[in-house]
Design a protein around this motif. Structure first.
Motif, mmCIF file in Angstrom:
data_model
loop_
_atom_site.group_PDB
_atom_site.id
_atom_site.type_symbol
_atom_site.label_atom_id
_atom_site.label_comp_id
_atom_site.label_asym_id
_atom_site.label_seq_id
_atom_site.Cartn_x
_atom_site.Cartn_y
_atom_site.Cartn_z
ATOM 1 N N LYS A 463 0.225 9.206 4.626
ATOM 2 C CA LYS A 463 1.493 9.641 4.044
ATOM 3 C C LYS A 463 2.166 10.692 4.925
ATOM 4 C CE LYS A 463 0.530 8.883 -0.908
ATOM 5 N NZ LYS A 463 0.301 9.576 -2.209
ATOM 6 N N SER A 464 1.364 11.585 5.529
ATOM 7 C CA SER A 464 1.937 12.642 6.361
ATOM 8 C C SER A 464 2.639 12.092 7.596
ATOM 9 C CB SER A 464 0.844 13.636 6.790
ATOM 10 O OG SER A 464 -0.014 13.066 7.786
ATOM 11 N N LEU A 465 2.302 10.867 7.973
ATOM 12 C CA LEU A 465 2.931 10.231 9.129
ATOM 13 C C LEU A 465 4.181 9.451 8.756
ATOM 14 C CD1 LEU A 465 -0.305 8.879 10.876
ATOM 15 C CD2 LEU A 465 0.978 10.954 11.444
ATOM 16 N N GLY A 466 4.527 9.488 7.468
ATOM 17 C CA GLY A 466 5.718 8.787 7.006
ATOM 18 C C GLY A 466 5.526 7.297 6.821
ATOM 19 N N LEU A 467 4.270 6.831 6.776
ATOM 20 C CA LEU A 467 3.994 5.414 6.565
ATOM 21 C C LEU A 467 3.879 5.106 5.081
ATOM 22 C CD1 LEU A 467 1.302 4.922 9.360
ATOM 23 C CD2 LEU A 467 3.750 4.410 9.482
ATOM 24 N N ASN A 468 4.251 3.907 4.706
ATOM 25 C CA ASN A 468 4.212 3.477 3.308
ATOM 26 C C ASN A 468 2.956 2.658 3.063
ATOM 27 O OD1 ASN A 468 6.882 4.525 2.709
ATOM 28 N ND2 ASN A 468 7.693 2.804 3.895
ATOM 29 N N ILE A 469 2.126 3.111 2.130
ATOM 30 C CA ILE A 469 0.868 2.434 1.817
ATOM 31 C C ILE A 469 1.131 1.340 0.795
ATOM 32 C CG2 ILE A 469 -1.452 2.718 0.893
ATOM 33 C CD1 ILE A 469 -1.352 5.616 1.919
ATOM 34 N N MET A 470 0.593 0.166 1.068
ATOM 35 C CA MET A 470 0.829 -0.985 0.190
ATOM 36 C C MET A 470 -0.320 -1.975 0.302
ATOM 37 S SD MET A 470 3.877 -2.653 2.532
ATOM 38 C CE MET A 470 4.669 -1.043 2.610
ATOM 39 N N ARG A 471 -0.259 -3.026 -0.492
ATOM 40 C CA ARG A 471 -1.255 -4.087 -0.447
ATOM 41 C C ARG A 471 -1.166 -4.865 0.867
ATOM 42 N NH1 ARG A 471 -0.810 -7.101 -6.218
ATOM 43 N NH2 ARG A 471 -0.559 -8.856 -4.782
ATOM 44 N N VAL A 472 -2.251 -5.589 1.201
ATOM 45 C CA VAL A 472 -2.251 -6.368 2.431
ATOM 46 C C VAL A 472 -1.180 -7.447 2.404
ATOM 47 C CG1 VAL A 472 -3.590 -8.021 3.801
ATOM 48 C CG2 VAL A 472 -4.655 -5.894 3.024
ATOM 49 N N ASP A 473 -1.035 -8.164 1.276
ATOM 50 C CA ASP A 473 -0.020 -9.219 1.239
ATOM 51 C C ASP A 473 1.383 -8.644 1.392
ATOM 52 O OD1 ASP A 473 -0.108 -8.015 -1.279
ATOM 53 O OD2 ASP A 473 0.059 -9.902 -2.387
ATOM 54 N N GLN A 474 1.614 -7.452 0.866
ATOM 55 C CA GLN A 474 2.917 -6.821 1.033
ATOM 56 C C GLN A 474 3.148 -6.373 2.473
ATOM 57 O OE1 GLN A 474 2.241 -3.858 -2.016
ATOM 58 N NE2 GLN A 474 3.745 -4.819 -3.393
ATOM 59 N N CYS A 475 2.123 -5.831 3.102
ATOM 60 C CA CYS A 475 2.297 -5.348 4.478
ATOM 61 C C CYS A 475 2.462 -6.494 5.457
ATOM 62 C CB CYS A 475 1.155 -4.419 4.876
ATOM 63 S SG CYS A 475 -0.255 -5.194 5.713
ATOM 64 N N LEU A 476 2.050 -7.696 5.062
ATOM 65 C CA LEU A 476 2.246 -8.883 5.888
ATOM 66 C C LEU A 476 3.533 -9.622 5.524
ATOM 67 C CD1 LEU A 476 -1.406 -10.250 6.022
ATOM 68 C CD2 LEU A 476 -0.171 -8.988 7.790
ATOM 69 N N GLU A 477 4.324 -9.045 4.640
ATOM 70 C CA GLU A 477 5.613 -9.606 4.247
ATOM 71 C C GLU A 477 5.492 -10.994 3.636
ATOM 72 O OE1 GLU A 477 8.866 -8.087 7.200
ATOM 73 O OE2 GLU A 477 7.041 -8.435 8.409
ATOM 74 N N ASP A 478 4.419 -11.197 2.894
ATOM 75 C CA ASP A 478 4.205 -12.463 2.196
ATOM 76 C C ASP A 478 5.298 -12.605 1.135
ATOM 77 O OD1 ASP A 478 3.336 -14.557 0.551
ATOM 78 O OD2 ASP A 478 1.227 -14.031 0.789
ATOM 79 N N PRO A 479 6.095 -13.685 1.183
ATOM 80 C CA PRO A 479 7.171 -13.833 0.191
ATOM 81 C C PRO A 479 6.674 -13.960 -1.230
ATOM 82 C CG PRO A 479 6.918 -15.838 1.512
ATOM 83 C CD PRO A 479 6.066 -14.780 2.163
ATOM 84 N N ASN A 480 5.391 -14.287 -1.419
ATOM 85 C CA ASN A 480 4.836 -14.407 -2.768
ATOM 86 C C ASN A 480 4.209 -13.106 -3.268
ATOM 87 O OD1 ASN A 480 5.390 -17.247 -3.010
ATOM 88 N ND2 ASN A 480 3.687 -17.613 -1.599
ATOM 89 N N SER A 481 4.255 -12.056 -2.467
ATOM 90 C CA SER A 481 3.698 -10.771 -2.902
ATOM 91 C C SER A 481 4.694 -10.043 -3.816
ATOM 92 C CB SER A 481 3.375 -9.901 -1.689
ATOM 93 O OG SER A 481 4.553 -9.582 -0.973
ATOM 94 N N PRO A 482 4.200 -9.111 -4.627
ATOM 95 C CA PRO A 482 5.111 -8.354 -5.512
ATOM 96 C C PRO A 482 6.090 -7.519 -4.710
ATOM 97 C CG PRO A 482 2.804 -8.073 -6.161
ATOM 98 C CD PRO A 482 2.785 -8.740 -4.831
ATOM 99 N N ALA A 483 7.233 -7.299 -5.279
ATOM 100 C CA ALA A 483 8.219 -6.437 -4.646
ATOM 101 C C ALA A 483 7.671 -5.020 -4.544
ATOM 102 C CB ALA A 483 9.525 -6.444 -5.442
ATOM 103 N N LEU A 484 8.064 -4.312 -3.503
ATOM 104 C CA LEU A 484 7.598 -2.951 -3.314
ATOM 105 C C LEU A 484 8.225 -2.037 -4.356
ATOM 106 C CD1 LEU A 484 7.799 -2.683 0.574
ATOM 107 C CD2 LEU A 484 5.756 -2.984 -0.827
#
Length: 484
Positions: A463-484
């Motif tokens: 978080k201190s680096l300004g990165l957004n933590i999320m699920r693997v499917d979300q970080c891979l931009e899977d269109p079937n993953s939940p919206a952020l």
């Protein structure tokens, strides 16, 4: 438990003596990946990159004339404690584990393009073991070996599917049918008559299969960025039969089917799972959390709730079926809170080490069924136990899952190495180091209370680096993953 990617383990102390050796056996070494410097070494300071302004008929990569460098002038060597024996003109490997590997580099400090040869074939002359994986390895997006992951993502094929076996003939025997083929313009004679270091007994001989075999693999069968390559590698050994390499090159043609090559033809490319080492979404970071102990599950849940982040859990099926663990109830709660739960095998073996496809299939099938039965979910995401990946696993996953993701990592907290040591804080060092190198997809476990306690530190550092933590499917931009 140890998780390891195929990485390179050359012997630094032997640099001064290896070039003069005529026969040399090198055994296992214990050396961490970030201490391995021969991967970045060239024989000469000037560039060894071939001139690609005009298309060469072939590109010779390695004929194994020296223990440390290939014909392009860049390093070749082994990783994961693979013992080898070098003699001028050959490299003999003695595998005992599917993680072990041999790499021969196109370049050391930047990306190499095979685009001028993209319609040609990877040709390998070898003897012995056919039960292994051949890979073309991408560099990372920055073409920078100091950034993670390095080496980057490979694509792989199964060597045994591409083997051409040739006959040894008596050249004075007028019945040699290959001679007629040669007169009619066929491109290649049998291997026995094309390599100078082949020997044969005197006198007339009856036709017999040569001990040496050849691979002809279309470069198009490697689904990698051909403009951003770093090496060819051999890995995924699931038997302990030695493998001797004689030649690695790119050639423009394949011999036509005939009796002398057992009517060889190039097989079709089989579907394989896509190997993932990092997130694709900008400014994202994902934690992939593997096996755990039931007594630490609630603490993990509490930390994730308090830090308000979502992660991906990779669940072993036997733990879900064991009612005494309470894992099914835990993961159902994780799903309700918005976390992802994905596949991690049935019994957690090194799957590429399993001797039969049936055993690999059973691990996959039971894992899929258990997540369906216990959690009512279907997942395309699979983390291989111990991070061990070979082409058999990737091919079999594609038989049962539509377009599967094989999820490894670019950040390793090394809990398998340090959590039970006298210096468990080195898990923090490992995490900070890999993140600083650009890694953004992590592996960790909740098997030890110290590691669980570090989870909050890991999260807050990201978080201190300004990165957004999320699920693997979300970080891979899977269109079937939940919206952020």
């Amino acid at each position: 438990m140890r998780y390891s990617l195929p990485l390179i383990t050359p012997a630094l102390a032997l640099t001064s003596i290896l070039p003069t050796a005529t026969s040399l056996v090198i055994g296992p070494f214990e050396q961490r990946p970030y201490e391995q410097q021969h991967w970045f070494e060239t024989r000469q300071q000037k560039s060894q990159r071939p001139d690609t302004s005009r298309l060469a008929a072939s590109l010779v990569i390695d004929t194994f004339q020296t223990p440390l460098h290939n014909d392009l002038g860049f390093w070749h060597g082994t990783g994961e404690n693979l013992t080898f024996q070098h003699e001028p003109g050959s490299m003999r490997l003695f595998p005992t584990d599917p993680d072990q590997n041999f790499h021969t580099q196109f370049n050391s400090h930047t990306c190499f393009s095979l685009s001028p040869w993209r319609d040609q074939y990877l040709h390998v002359v070898f003897e012995g073991n056919e039960d292994f994986t051949v890979s073309l390895n991408e560099h990372n997006a920055e073409c920078n070996p100091a950034r993670a992951p390095f080496p980057g993502v490979p694509d792989s094929v199964q060597a045994s599917r591409y083997v051409m076996r040739t006959r040894s003939w008596d050249p004075d025997d007028g019945s040699n049918d290959w001679d007629d083929d040669w007169k009619l313009g066929k491109q290649r004679r049998p291997l026995k008559h094309r390599l100078k270091n082949d020997t044969r007994n005197g006198g007339r001989q009856r036709p017999a299969w040569s001990k040496r075999s050849e691979l002809f693999i279309p470069l198009s069968h490697f689904r990698v960025n051909h403009e951003r390559l770093v090496s060819v590698s051999f890995t995924g050994f699931y038997t302990d039969e030695p493998l001797t390499l004689y030649r690695v090159e790119i050639v423009p043609d394949v011999p036509g089917p005939s009796s002398w090559n057992n009517y060889f033809h190039v097989p079709k490319k089989l579907p394989t799972g896509q190997l993932i080492l990092r997130c694709s979404r900008p400014n994202s970071f994902a934690f992939g959390i593997d096996d755990g102990q039931p007594e630490y599950a609630q603490e993990v849940m509490r930390i994730l709730d308090e830090e308000n982040v979502r992660v991906t859990f990779f669940a072993v099926a036997t733990g879900l079926r064991d009612r005494t663990t309470n894992f099914t109830r835990f993961y159902r709660e994780m799903l309700r809170k918005g976390h992802q739960v994905a596949l991690h095998s049935n019994t957690h073996p090194k799957m590429e080490a399993l001797p039969t496809l049936r055993e690999i299939d059973e691990e996959i099938i039971q894992s899929i069924r258990t997540l369906q039965d216990q959690l009512d979910i279907h997942s395309r995401y699979f983390r291989p136990p111990f991070g061990t990946v070979g082409v058999r696993l990737r091919q079999q996953l594609a038989q049962y899952i539509d377009d599967p993701y094989v999820v490894n990592w670019s950040v390793d907290v090394e809990d398998w190495l340090w959590e039970n040591s006298t210096t468990p804080e080195r898990q923090l060092d490992a995490f900070y180091r890999d993140v600083a190198r650009g890694g953004n997809l992590a592996v960790m476990h909740y098997l030890n209370p110290i590691t669980v306690g570090y989870l909050r530190h890991f999260i807050r550092h990201v978080k201190s680096l300004g990165l957004n933590i999320m699920r693997v499917d979300q970080c891979l931009e899977d269109p079937n993953s939940p919206a952020l």
